[in-house]
Design a protein around this motif. Structure first.
Motif, short mmCIF file in Angstrom:
data_model
loop_
_atom_site.label_atom_id
_atom_site.label_comp_id
_atom_site.label_asym_id
_atom_site.label_seq_id
_atom_site.Cartn_x
_atom_site.Cartn_y
_atom_site.Cartn_z
N PRO A 346 84.88 83.71 18.41
CA PRO A 346 84.28 84.33 17.21
C PRO A 346 82.78 84.57 17.34
O PRO A 346 81.98 84.01 16.60
N ILE A 347 82.39 85.42 18.29
CA ILE A 347 80.98 85.78 18.48
C ILE A 347 80.87 87.30 18.36
O ILE A 347 81.41 88.04 19.20
N GLN A 348 80.22 87.74 17.30
CA GLN A 348 80.05 89.17 17.08
C GLN A 348 78.98 89.74 18.01
O GLN A 348 78.08 89.04 18.47
N HIS A 349 79.10 91.03 18.29
CA HIS A 349 78.11 91.73 19.11
C HIS A 349 76.71 91.57 18.51
O HIS A 349 75.73 91.30 19.22
N THR A 350 76.61 91.70 17.21
CA THR A 350 75.32 91.53 16.54
C THR A 350 74.82 90.10 16.69
O THR A 350 73.62 89.87 16.91
N GLU A 351 75.71 89.13 16.58
CA GLU A 351 75.32 87.73 16.69
C GLU A 351 74.78 87.39 18.07
O GLU A 351 73.93 86.51 18.22
N TYR A 352 75.28 88.07 19.08
CA TYR A 352 74.76 87.86 20.43
C TYR A 352 73.26 88.13 20.47
O TYR A 352 72.48 87.34 21.01
N PHE A 353 72.83 89.24 19.89
CA PHE A 353 71.41 89.59 19.93
C PHE A 353 70.60 88.77 18.92
O PHE A 353 69.41 88.55 19.13
N GLN A 354 71.24 88.30 17.87
CA GLN A 354 70.56 87.35 16.98
C GLN A 354 70.31 86.03 17.72
O GLN A 354 69.27 85.40 17.55
N PHE A 355 71.25 85.63 18.54
CA PHE A 355 71.10 84.46 19.39
C PHE A 355 69.94 84.67 20.37
O PHE A 355 69.09 83.81 20.57
N MET A 356 69.89 85.88 20.96
CA MET A 356 68.82 86.21 21.89
C MET A 356 67.45 86.17 21.22
O MET A 356 66.45 85.79 21.84
N ALA A 357 67.39 86.54 19.95
CA ALA A 357 66.11 86.62 19.26
C ALA A 357 65.38 85.28 19.23
O ALA A 357 64.15 85.23 19.20
N ALA A 684 66.69 86.32 14.15
CA ALA A 684 67.30 85.17 14.80
C ALA A 684 68.24 84.42 13.85
O ALA A 684 67.82 83.98 12.78
N GLU A 685 69.48 84.27 14.25
CA GLU A 685 70.47 83.48 13.51
C GLU A 685 71.53 83.01 14.50
O GLU A 685 71.72 83.60 15.57
N PRO A 687 75.59 82.18 15.48
CA PRO A 687 76.90 82.75 15.12
C PRO A 687 77.50 82.05 13.91
O PRO A 687 77.35 80.84 13.73
N ALA A 688 78.17 82.81 13.10
CA ALA A 688 78.65 82.30 11.81
C ALA A 688 79.67 81.19 11.94
O ALA A 688 79.84 80.39 11.01
N PHE A 689 80.38 81.10 13.07
CA PHE A 689 81.39 80.06 13.19
C PHE A 689 80.77 78.68 13.40
O PHE A 689 81.47 77.67 13.32
N LEU A 690 79.46 78.63 13.67
CA LEU A 690 78.76 77.37 13.83
C LEU A 690 77.91 77.09 12.59
O LEU A 690 77.50 78.03 11.90
N PRO A 691 77.63 75.81 12.31
CA PRO A 691 76.79 75.51 11.15
C PRO A 691 75.45 76.22 11.25
O PRO A 691 74.82 76.27 12.32
N GLY A 692 75.00 76.81 10.16
CA GLY A 692 73.78 77.59 10.16
C GLY A 692 72.55 76.75 9.90
O GLY A 692 72.59 75.53 9.75
N LEU A 693 71.41 77.44 9.85
CA LEU A 693 70.13 76.80 9.60
C LEU A 693 69.76 76.89 8.12
O LEU A 693 70.13 77.85 7.45
N PRO A 694 69.01 75.93 7.63
CA PRO A 694 68.47 76.07 6.27
C PRO A 694 67.59 77.31 6.18
O PRO A 694 66.98 77.75 7.17
N LYS A 695 67.50 77.89 5.01
CA LYS A 695 66.74 79.13 4.83
C LYS A 695 65.24 78.95 5.05
O LYS A 695 64.54 79.89 5.40
N ASP A 696 64.74 77.72 4.82
CA ASP A 696 63.30 77.54 4.83
C ASP A 696 62.72 77.13 6.18
O ASP A 696 61.54 76.85 6.28
N VAL A 697 63.53 77.08 7.23
CA VAL A 697 62.99 76.68 8.53
C VAL A 697 62.66 77.93 9.34
O VAL A 697 63.34 78.97 9.22
N PRO A 698 61.60 77.88 10.17
CA PRO A 698 61.24 79.05 10.96
C PRO A 698 62.30 79.37 12.00
O PRO A 698 62.87 78.46 12.62
N ARG A 699 62.58 80.63 12.18
CA ARG A 699 63.58 81.06 13.17
C ARG A 699 62.87 81.24 14.52
O ARG A 699 62.58 82.35 14.94
N ASN A 700 62.60 80.13 15.18
CA ASN A 700 61.91 80.22 16.46
C ASN A 700 62.61 79.35 17.51
O ASN A 700 63.60 78.69 17.24
#
Length: 1004
Positions: A346-357, A684-685, A687-700
């Motif tokens: 369950p890894i979307q094409h878009t999620e791949y590049f969000q992972f890369m970000a 940066a995010e 993949p949705a099948f894994l637990p996500g990050l809180p909204k207030d943390v920096p995406r770095n």
């Protein structure tokens, strides 16, 4: 275990998006296959490629990876899966069909279902077609410790899980291995080296009840522990000592390799080990070690060919980093989603590049380690430089014309006055206005407080700079470009060249000064170095440049054909080399002096002093010092002064450095994963099948690293303990070490895997505690002997009813021979070495760089320190399946080939080891039995069996006879040394035989 479901076709119950039971009014009991172990592997292997989540190839608009979708009617009205009704389910009908146009998978796939697989699918649908979420994506569960019958065998919790499965299979564990086997096994596993005869005897004869624990703690504390376990991490990091691709030039990654060894020896918690390697530069006040640690992702290959686009190959490096990160920490084939949505997981094409970000905002500088000079030493050198500079007037040379020379050297005062007069005639008042706008095709230009401009970020082969100056006053007569050094640039700049040519080089192939659409002409030019006229000859292949090594800058002055009329001015210039060599730090200034201005090799501060009508005593001193430091007659002395004032630079290595927030790199989705097809911007995010990050943390990158080792991530702890298990037992609890997805294998002992993963976290992510726990188990200590019945029942030892036996890793093969022969050097760390290997190995490498064999003890260092050239891997380790360092390797293949035996018999390094081992035999009493036993135990630890002793004694006798008959030449077998030549040769044959035994290079 099989489960029984009561089926009633009346309603569908769903839980969190996953439908579970279909209840039938007919209340039929149907045995359901295990979805995770039996059903999903079939769907994943046969169906998901065309009917999975990837929309691109999805046939008939049918998805079989989502239960609710699979049960919806198609346009034809057919339903793929009808729970409880396999005979009416279109998917089952096609799976059993004999019609070549209807059968699924289609005949063109050449991958038909077996009757057993057909039956599994039919029974699954009949039982209600229950879908379960994939085991690896669920958080590890605290499993209840199993209840077992044989309470005397287990030594820790690991054994309870193993024994419970064995008892369920009606199998018994094997007896414990003897002490000689245990110390050899434990030594190889924890240090990568066999024990000495003395160490083995000490353990064998130790009657203390905790003798094994004492041995274990000693090995865990050994410096060789880090060397052994670093090698496995280097496989994941695709470590090598060269850049790869065609030129494959050397680079200094070994400081990172040494960091890994030290971190493992110090038992750095794995979560910290992860964070420092992925984002050590982003920690508060990062240490030198934390910066070096970021070399993990600098192990990517670098293409230095002249015709490449550096930005394209940076993109390829980023895709490599995404794939490597996915394999190393998640055991997911993330790289499959680069070109399209993953066909199986369950890894979307878009999620791949969000992972890369997360990873894409780092620059890739070279970093010089501290030179090791103390403050006192630095002070002493500065004082010596001051003394030499003060003595320059006394060193002024006396005229000593050589034969045929009429050169005269003026007295110091006359030379100074002459220089002062000439310099004052050339100097001008320069002003550096701030541009109203700055544009480039790639680098980021930043205005500095001293009027200079600093370039940062990515470069291309032809970077275009455009500086717009608004309302420039009339009367300007010349423009000056100063190429200035800067610590942020390669070799301190002023250029940005890194991939090829002198690092820190810049090159300007063309410059244009524009008044509207008209190009303002240049009448003349001068430069402190180089041919500046080539910069405006309208030929991009020629130009002005320089390397600026050791922080030295240069300057060029362009004199206009006529004074500037006033108004807006645009200055454009671009690099023109076949490789990237953009100007990195520079200042552009203007003057209205009518004539005479030229570029001078003095600082702007001295230039300003030369414009003054009169100088104070202090100003006079500064100007005179500038004269002395630039006078050709004193060049040799000045060189010494500059050397003393240049702080020592330690070894260079490659690191990561996060970009400032205002220079963040944009990440885009690339259509079909192609560099030339960038599309929408992504953030940066995970993949949705894994637990996500809180909204207030920096995406770095730092957040990313911390998330990987957070308790919420269900994968990292499992993946890590599974790799450790594989190292000890030859296979992981999940055999597919790099794939925990739908295409990977399910765990052989899922409850044990979860228990180990949670215990690993509970014990502070300690690798040594994890390893200690595993090797303390009775499971680990079993004999590896396999009975015919056990071989038939469990040929791959998945149930672990016996100890593991397999060939050791490639590097250990060589290390064993060196340790056994007494040649092994204990020297740790430092630059890679070059042990002997056939010269022909390097012949096909770029420019046939050759292989200069290391001298002294470097010839005999552990294979961990052997120079690894990607395009020409070290022959001996490559023969034994060592990777080349071109890609992340989670699991090495283990082959068994004739070439391996030939290598052990004939490779120079192994022959030399055999000769050294034989020479040791010659130092023992002249008793064949004693010598033979000693050599045998050095190689195998245990004592020889009588049958083995007899065979080796026969070989020794036959060899002596052949030597006496002249069939063998002693000097060709063994070099000079102690003892008779024939005896040395005979024992060398025995040593070569022992080193070539399968048992010598195997762990059992």
């Amino acid at each position: 275990m099989k489960t029984v479901h009561i089926i009633k076709i009346s309603s569908i119950f769903s839980c969190l998006g996953f439908s579970w039971l279909i209840l039938s009014s007919m209340a039929l009991a149907v045995e359901s296959p295990d979805f995770a172990r039996e059903v999903r592997p079939i769907l994943s292997s046969y169906c998901f490629k065309c009917h999975g989540q990837d929309e691109g190839p999805r046939k008939a608009k049918l998805r079989l990876d989502v239960r609710d979708v699979a049960m919806k009617p198609a346009k034809s009205g057919d339903v793929a899966i009808i729970p409880g009704k396999p005979d009416e389910s279109e998917a089952i009908k096609r799976a059993f069909s004999s019609d070549p146009d209807e059968v699924m998978p289609p005949l063109s796939a050449k991958h038909p279902l077996t009757p057993v697989q057909q039956d599994i699918l039919k029974r699954w649908v009949a039982a209600g077609a229950v879908y379960e979420e994939h085991w690896a994506f669920l958080a590890p569960k605290v499993a209840a410790v199993p209840v077992i019958k044989n309470a005397t065998w287990p030594r820790n919790e690991i054994d309870l899980f193993i024994l419970a499965r064995l008892e369920a299979e009606k199998l018994q564990p094997s007896p414990e291995a003897d002490r000689a086997t245990l110390i050899r096994r434990l030594s190889l596993d924890l240090t990568g080296l066999p024990p000495s005869v003395e160490e083995a005897d000490a353990f064998i004869n130790d009657t203390a009840p905790n003798a094994y624990e004492i041995l274990l703690d000693r090995l865990l504390a050994s410096p060789q522990y880090g060397e052994r376990w670093a090698r496995r991490w280097l496989d994941l990091a695709r470590y090598a000592d060269t850049n790869g691709y065609e030129k494959d030039k050397p680079r200094n990654m070994w400081p990172w390799r040494d960091w890994v060894v030290r971190a493992l020896n110090a038992d750095m918690p794995f979560d910290q080990f992860t964070i420092e390697q992925l984002a050590g530069d982003m920690l508060p006040s990062p240490t030198v070690d934390q910066l070096v640690a970021t070399g993990f992702h600098r192990n990517t290959m670098l293409n230095e060919e002249g015709g490449i686009d550096p930005l394209e190959f940076r993109f390829h490096a980023m895709t490599d980093r995404v794939a490597t990160t996915g394999t190393t920490w998640l055991a997911m084939t993330t790289g499959c989603a680069q070109c399209h949505t993953h066909k199986y997981d369950p890894i979307q094409h878009t999620e791949y590049f969000q992972f890369m970000a997360f990873l894409n905002n780092a620059d890739e500088p070279n970093y010089n380690l501290p030179g090791g000079e103390t403050a006192e030493q630095r002070s002493q050198k500065e004082a010596e430089a001051d003394r030499l500079e003060a003595s320059l007037p006394d060193l002024w040379p006396v005229a000593k014309p050589g034969a045929g020379s009429d050169r005269k050297v003026l007295p110091l005062s006359e030379s100074y006055q002459s220089w002062l007069k000439v310099s004052r005639s050339k100097v001008a008042a320069w002003g550096a206005p701030k541009p109203a706008g700055m544009k480039t095709n790639s680098p980021t230009l930043t205005w500095q407080s001293d009027g200079s401009i600093l370039a940062s970020g990515d470069t291309s082969k032809e970077d275009h700079y455009e500086l717009r100056y608004a309302g420039m006053p009339a009367g300007l007569t010349a423009l000056k470009i100063e190429a200035l050094p800067h610590t942020s640039l390669p070799e301190n700049g002023p250029g940005m060249a890194y991939y090829e040519g002198p690092r820190g080089e810049f090159f300007i192939g063309d410059i244009s000064i524009m008044a509207g659409e008209n190009k303002w002409k240049v009448k003349s030019s001068s430069a402190t170095a180089g041919k500046v006229a080539l910069m405006y000859d309208e030929n991009l292949q020629s130009g002005w440049g320089g390397a600026g090594q050791a922080g030295q800058g240069s300057a060029a002055v362009l004199v206009f054909d006529k004074p500037w009329p006033g108004g807006d001015m645009v200055v454009r210039f671009q690099s023109g080399r076949h490789y990237s060599a953009s100007l990195g730090h520079f200042r552009i200034s203007f003057t209205n002096k009518p004539s005479g201005m030229e570029a001078l090799a003095i600082s702007p501060e001295i230039e300003k002093l030369l414009l003054l009508p009169a100088l104070s005593a202090d100003q006079e001193k500064q100007v005179r010092a500038a004269f002395l430091m630039t006078a050709p007659e004193l060049a040799e002395h000045v060189k010494k002064i500059r050397t003393l004032r240049t702080p020592p630079r330690g070894e260079e290595t490659l690191v990561m450095r996060e970009r400032p927030a205002d220079q963040s790199r944009t990440t885009r989705l690339h259509h079909r994963g192609e560099y030339m097809q960038p599309e929408q911007v992504v953030t940066a995010e995970f993949p949705a099948f894994l637990p996500g990050l809180p909204k207030d943390v920096p995406r770095n990158r730092l957040t990313f690293a911390r998330w990987l080792v957070s308790p919420e991530n269900p994968l990292t702890s499992r993946v890590t303990v599974n790799r450790a298990w594989s190292a000890f037992f030859g296979a992981g609890l999940v055999r597919t070490l790099g794939d925990f997805g739908f295409q990977g294998e399910v765990p052989s002992h899922p409850e044990l895997m979860d228990w180990l993963a949670l215990e690993f976290i509970r014990q502070g992510w300690s690798m040594k505690k994890l390893h200690r726990m595993i090797v303390l188990s009775a499971t680990y200590r079993q004999q590896s002997k396999v009975s015919p019945d056990l071989l038939a029942r469990d040929p791959q030892n998945r149930l672990l009813a016996r100890g593991a036996r397999f060939r050791v890793e490639a590097e250990m093969v060589r290390d064993i021979s060196l340790k056994t022969s007494g040649l092994l050097s204990s020297k740790m760390f430092g630059p890679p070495v070059r042990p002997p290997q056939p010269a022909s190995v390097m012949e096909a490498a770029y420019q046939n760089a050759g292989w200069n064999v290391s001298k002294g003890e470097d010839r005999y260092r552990r294979a961990l320190y052997t120079f690894t050239k990607r395009s020409a891997p070290f022959a001996a380790t490559s023969t034994f399946d060592a990777p080349s360092g071109e890609a992340c390797v989670a699991r090495r293949d283990l082959s068994n080939t004739p070439l391996q035996s030939l290598t052990l018999l004939n490779d120079e390094a192994f022959v030399e080891a055999a000769q050294a081992l034989a020479q040791r035999a010659m130092t023992l009493p002249e008793d064949d039995h004693s010598r033979l036993t000693h050599l045998f135990r050095r190689c195998l630890t245990r004592f020889p069996k009588e049958t083995e002793r007899v065979k080796l004694m026969d070989l020794l006798g036959q060899t002596r006879q052949r030597l006496a008959a002249g069939e063998l030449i002693a000097a060709e077998i063994a070099p000079s040394g102690q003892g008779a030549p024939a005896e040395r040769a005979a024992w060398t044959v025995i040593a070569r035989t022992l080193l070539n035994l399968d048992e010598t290079i195997s762990k059992s």
